[in-house]
Design an enzyme around this catalytic site. Structure first.
Site, mmCIF file in Angstrom:
data_model
loop_
_atom_site.group_PDB
_atom_site.id
_atom_site.type_symbol
_atom_site.label_atom_id
_atom_site.label_comp_id
_atom_site.label_asym_id
_atom_site.label_seq_id
_atom_site.Cartn_x
_atom_site.Cartn_y
_atom_site.Cartn_z
ATOM 1 N N ARG A 1 0.812 -1.202 0.000
ATOM 2 C CA ARG A 1 0.000 0.000 0.000
ATOM 3 C C ARG A 1 0.860 1.271 0.000
ATOM 4 O O ARG A 1 1.820 1.379 -0.760
ATOM 5 C CB ARG A 1 -0.992 -0.051 1.174
ATOM 6 C CG ARG A 1 -2.043 -1.174 1.002
ATOM 7 C CD ARG A 1 -2.861 -1.460 2.242
ATOM 8 N NE ARG A 1 -3.733 -0.353 2.589
ATOM 9 C CZ ARG A 1 -4.965 -0.161 2.113
ATOM 10 N NH1 ARG A 1 -5.464 -0.989 1.210
ATOM 11 N NH2 ARG A 1 -5.699 0.858 2.525
ATOM 12 N N TYR B 1 -7.454 4.868 17.902
ATOM 13 C CA TYR B 1 -6.592 5.132 16.742
ATOM 14 C C TYR B 1 -6.329 6.626 16.576
ATOM 15 O O TYR B 1 -5.180 7.047 16.383
ATOM 16 C CB TYR B 1 -7.253 4.567 15.481
ATOM 17 C CG TYR B 1 -6.632 5.056 14.195
ATOM 18 C CD1 TYR B 1 -5.440 4.507 13.722
ATOM 19 C CD2 TYR B 1 -7.222 6.088 13.455
ATOM 20 C CE1 TYR B 1 -4.859 4.969 12.537
ATOM 21 C CE2 TYR B 1 -6.661 6.545 12.281
ATOM 22 C CZ TYR B 1 -5.481 5.984 11.832
ATOM 23 O OH TYR B 1 -4.900 6.457 10.667
ATOM 24 N N SER C 1 16.339 13.781 8.200
ATOM 25 C CA SER C 1 14.989 14.187 8.550
ATOM 26 C C SER C 1 14.144 12.985 8.952
ATOM 27 O O SER C 1 14.464 11.836 8.624
ATOM 28 C CB SER C 1 14.319 14.925 7.388
ATOM 29 O OG SER C 1 14.057 14.036 6.319
ATOM 30 N N ASP D 1 -2.955 11.506 10.239
ATOM 31 C CA ASP D 1 -4.285 11.256 9.667
ATOM 32 C C ASP D 1 -5.116 12.520 9.846
ATOM 33 O O ASP D 1 -5.123 13.106 10.927
ATOM 34 C CB ASP D 1 -4.936 10.074 10.395
ATOM 35 C CG ASP D 1 -6.187 9.566 9.701
ATOM 36 O OD1 ASP D 1 -7.115 10.367 9.476
ATOM 37 O OD2 ASP D 1 -6.249 8.361 9.399
#
Length: 252
Positions: free
Chosen positions: A19, A158, A139, A145
């Protein structure tokens, strides 16, 4: 067997077998990085991805398997990562557990799993790898989200874990400056979750989400990956920031 990278930049990406994580790995590899692909259960997918990348450039991709919920495995992961190419320029904290936890049935085990995979692992991996990142003036890029700010019914554990990751981004940006920049990418609707139920209810929910996105489409994993690469490689005067890649959904 991996080969020393010399001056070739190196990135470690957690949860990179499939993904969005896999697309981040491909993006960085195409940009000339050596890529360390971390996975937990998806070793077959990770090995296949590494083989694909190594066919393009021999010795440029490695796989590390570790359960980020296991503190001993987590403690060893940083050392193993540095042994791959003897340097590190970018850490991408992408690994994440994601599933509903309705308040009435939320368990301590679920809470710990979601906090560990989304926040604790990122913090302690950053701690382990900070000296190498300071040496390379590197970095850290964290994947959060957009629902941290919007809230998400049935996903309180979550979203709390992702909120902790966002707070970590800002705090470490101060603590590790000026040597290491720390930023985050906040994806909107990019891919539908795996293992969702099919049917009219699911279709209606997905249609409702798309209707709330000003750009009227899902984002792509490539658009997330390109933003992560921008923050890691090109945004030399950017730290402590979160870039929302959500098609404008957070405007609603």
């Amino acid at each position: 067997m991996t080969q020393p990278s010399g001056q070739t930049p190196v990135v470690l990406i957690t949860g990179a077998a499939k993904r969005i994580g896999a697309e981040i790995a491909r993006c960085f590899h195409q940009a000339g990085y050596c890529v360390i692909i971390h996975c937990r259960r998806s070793q077959h997918d990770a090995e296949a991805l590494a083989a694909q990348l190594n066919r393009h450039r021999a010795g440029s991709a490695s796989v590390l398997v570790a359960d980020l919920n296991d503190e001993h495995a987590l403690a060893a992961l940083g050392t193993r990562a540095l042994s791959c190419y003897q340097r590190l320029d970018t850490l991408v904290n992408n690994a994440s557990s994601f599933y509903p936890t309705p308040l009435a049935s939320l368990t301590q085990t679920q809470w710990l799993d979601l906090m560990n995979s989304n926040a604790r692992a990122a913090l302690f991996l950053s701690q382990q790898l900070a000296p190498a990142l300071i040496k390379s003036a590197g970095s850290i890029v964290n994947l959060t989200d957009i629902n941290v700010n919007r809230g998400m019914a049935d996903f309180s554990a979550y979203t709390m874990a992702k909120a902790a990751l966002g707070a970590m981004t800002r705090s470490l940006a101060r603590e590790l400056a000026p040597s290491v920049r720390v930023n985050a990418v906040s994806p909107g609707a990019i891919l539908w979750p795996e293992h969702t139920e099919e049917g009219a209810t699911q279709d209606a929910e997905q249609a409702s989400i798309l209707a709330g996105i000003p750009l009227k489409r899902l984002g792509t994993p490539a658009e997330i990956a390109q933003t992560v690469l921008f923050l890691a490689r090109d945004a030399a005067y950017v730290t402590g920031q979160t870039i929302r890649v959500d098609g404008g959904r957070s405007l609603a």
